[in-house]
Enzyme design. Sequence first.
Site, mmCIF file in Angstrom:
data_model
loop_
_atom_site.group_PDB
_atom_site.id
_atom_site.type_symbol
_atom_site.label_atom_id
_atom_site.label_comp_id
_atom_site.label_asym_id
_atom_site.label_seq_id
_atom_site.Cartn_x
_atom_site.Cartn_y
_atom_site.Cartn_z
ATOM 1 C CE1 TYR A 22 -3.372 -2.860 0.662
ATOM 2 C CE2 TYR A 22 -2.014 -3.361 2.579
ATOM 3 C CZ TYR A 22 -3.017 -3.710 1.697
ATOM 4 O OH TYR A 22 -3.657 -4.901 1.856
ATOM 5 C CE1 TYR A 150 -7.596 -5.958 2.971
ATOM 6 C CE2 TYR A 150 -6.908 -7.912 4.195
ATOM 7 C CZ TYR A 150 -6.738 -7.038 3.140
ATOM 8 O OH TYR A 150 -5.715 -7.237 2.252
ATOM 9 C CG ASP A 251 -11.359 -14.049 6.091
ATOM 10 O OD1 ASP A 251 -10.400 -14.667 6.608
ATOM 11 O OD2 ASP A 251 -11.205 -13.107 5.297
ATOM 12 C CE LYS A 280 -3.032 -11.180 7.807
ATOM 13 N NZ LYS A 280 -4.310 -10.819 7.181
#
Length: 428
Positions: A22, A150, A251, A280
């Site tokens: 980003y 997200y 998620d 993750k």
Amino acid sequence: MGGIRALNMDVSFDRQHIWHPYTDMAHPDPVFPVVGAQGCLIELEDGRQLIDGMSSWWTAIHGYNHPQLNAALIQQADKMSHVMFGGLTHEPAIRLAQQLVDITDNTLQHVFFADSGSVAVEVALKMAAQLAFARGQTSKDKFVTFRKGYHGDTFGAMSVCDPIDGMHQAFAPLLNKHIFLDSPHSGFNRPLLDEDIQPFKDVLQRRHEEIIAVIFEPVVQNAGGMNIYAPEYLRQVRALCDQYQIPLIFDEIATGFGRTGKLFAYQHAGVAPDILCLGKALTGGMMTLSAVVCRSDVALGIESRFMHGPTYMANPLACAVASASIDLLHSYDWQSEIQRIEKQLCLGLEPCRVLTPVKDVRVLGSIGVVELHQSIDLNTLPSFFVEKGVWIRPFRNLIYLMPPYVINDEQLHVLCTAIQQAIEEVLC
Ligand SMILES: *Cc1c(COP(=O)(O)O)cnc(C)c1O
């Protein structure tokens, strides 16, 4: 810390040629050169050691350079680093799939390995879509989700991320329009009122014929706003999804593997999804790997080939390390460690609540969040933290900690104190 120190890293080449997450290539954010990481410490090129409050985006739950994870990687590399998964199989994939089937809900029985969290989300959305089409529900073309979520940076995942943050702003014309409901009210212990779930109930009732699946992050919305909410939402949503026979996707890419105090956040509610996304912390922060675990009625209901197959599917190195990370988690009383961290985070962050820039302080498991009234300047705060000997990377108006589970109380104290000082000295 052992190893040969890379002297004079060419950071100017980095700034001119390499994208970081980003960032604006024309105006890159500052970056700090790292030469090593050990336990809960990150070592910079100039010799400074930073206490890690981020677990490298919530992955390195056992700390860095863990001998058991390193050994698993090396042993597997000696045998075979990779073979294609089309038409071939191997022990690291089978063993990891067995572990995932064992540690998730009994109903979750089928495993799809992918390369990253975003891809796991794509896979989950595609599974639900292929299931709907196989059932003859060919008019379905919508997913339902909550704001402040997200789910990753690829197109399918972006289309279910919070609709007003950067992703949607940048790519709005290209994203499919899905159904967004207000994010669950904050508060883990907040009693759920009828009106909280009413919008969800209404949408399913009115539009169930359009809806392929419901997807959201259970109990903690992470990169979309660090919102911690009541597990009762999960129970209510589960019941409504059952009523309308709409698959439910959780998620757990950020929350899985103990982060919230339960192995999976959905266990706070005692309900399971139809499709579960993991990523993750799956490999303990060693390398990228994700998995989608689903129920038999989903896997078998697709009734044809499921159309997804990454080149590096079930990479043996990643699978072997993930297995070792799960073994490691089972080898100690991680629940007690999370409880200890939770207590320390409450003690250490609570004093921030009275500071003028602070809107809220919230803690669950090994997640500690200080929400400010205003967004933070990402050019000054990371340097302030580095000066204080800690690695903390805020985003938007949120300063948070998600440390490795092996962090000690003294290190936690330093992290919490640095946050308090940053607010007092830089932001007040
Ligand atoms: C990080 C994250 C993803 C995306 O994972 P990547 O590995 O970065 O693609 C998806 N969902 C949630 C909840 C996440 O926290």
